[in-house]
Write an enzyme that holds these catalytic residues in place. Structure first.
Site, short mmCIF file in Angstrom:
data_model
loop_
_atom_site.label_atom_id
_atom_site.label_comp_id
_atom_site.label_asym_id
_atom_site.label_seq_id
_atom_site.Cartn_x
_atom_site.Cartn_y
_atom_site.Cartn_z
N ASP A 235 0.86 -1.18 0.00
CA ASP A 235 0.00 0.00 0.00
C ASP A 235 0.89 1.23 0.00
O ASP A 235 1.80 1.35 0.84
CB ASP A 235 -0.90 0.02 1.24
CG ASP A 235 -2.02 -1.03 1.17
OD1 ASP A 235 -2.14 -1.69 0.13
OD2 ASP A 235 -2.74 -1.16 2.16
N ASP B 128 -15.20 -2.93 -1.14
CA ASP B 128 -14.79 -2.81 0.25
C ASP B 128 -16.03 -2.56 1.09
O ASP B 128 -16.77 -1.61 0.83
CB ASP B 128 -13.80 -1.66 0.39
CG ASP B 128 -12.65 -1.78 -0.61
OD1 ASP B 128 -12.19 -2.91 -0.83
OD2 ASP B 128 -12.23 -0.74 -1.15
#
Length: 244
Positions: free
Chosen positions: A8, A129
């Site tokens: 990330d 998500d």
């Protein structure tokens, strides 16, 4: 069955967040390309990369870091974060990204996903998500009123390569993947599903070898790899033996 190590990106470095909160970021490597190389030497064949700043900004923000990763390793890279238009999809695929992940735009502009999937078969994934079963967008800063299944069903027969399903409440918390919700989603649609959010140990990897997980494409591992809770050699060996 694929285990995807995750990088990330925030401000050009490799971090992990807790529950998607940008204020709860831990820096794990200031050189994301070097981290990708570590994963490659550990035997991984795939890599999951997210441009966190891009997810909030709605456009690529860590392009230089991604470029370095692509130059450094020969892994199959899937990339998400800030991919909201066809020009960005095309740009990343031309640079060598194997698969782009469209998240917010899958909720707000499903036609983009369908067009991209038609133009680039099996190279477009959808990132869904969930917060309490509802899809979160804009870098998880906002929650829609739509369920994960509502969105996923939009893309049946659209040529989407995979659905990446993340339980936001578990992401970065090392509490284990929400297998019940992930497998229920995989059983309800024809698109392969990748499990994400909270992978904690070899026990999560073992689930991937169980018959109930047969419709999954794999899972994403982040913090557990960085802090040593998951031995990559053991995990890869387990998946290889299950395939055999």
């Amino acid at each position: 069955m694929i285990l995807f190590p995750a990088i990330d990106l925030k401000d050009g470095v490799a971090v992990r967040l807790k529950q998607g909160d940008m204020d709860r970021a831990t820096v794990f490597n200031r050189d994301p390309a070097a981290q990708a190389h570590v994963f490659e030497t550990q035997g991984f064949k795939h890599l999951h990369v997210v441009d966190l700043d891009g997810a909030f900004a709605g456009k690529p923000m860590n392009a230089a870091a991604v470029d370095r990763i692509l130059e450094t390793v020969g892994l199959c890279v899937q990339l998400g974060g800030g991919i909201r238009d066809m020009a960005t999809v095309e740009g990343w695929l031309e640079k060598g990204v194997d698969r782009v992940i469209i998240g917010t735009a899958a909720v707000r502009d499903p036609a983009l996903v369908k067009e991209a999937a038609r133009k680039f078969p099996k190279r477009v994934a959808v990132g869904l998500d969930a917060k309490d079963g509802k899809v979160a967008v804009q870098g998880w800063a906002e929650t829609s009123e739509l369920s994960v299944l509502d969105i996923a069903r939009r893309f049946e027969d659209a040529g989407v390569a995979a659905i990446i399903y993340t339980d936001v409440a578990r992401d970065g918390m090392l509490k284990g993947i929400n297998w019940d919700a992930t497998i229920a989603l995989a059983d309800a649609i024809s698109i392969p599903v990748i499990a994400s959010g909270g992978l904690a140990s070899i026990d999560d990897v073992k689930v991937l070898t169980e018959p109930r997980a047969r419709k999954l494409e794999g899972a994403i591992a982040g913090r557990a790899l960085y802090d040593g809770r998951l031995d990559p050699v053991e995990a890869m060996a387990l998946l290889r033996s299950a395939r055999g």
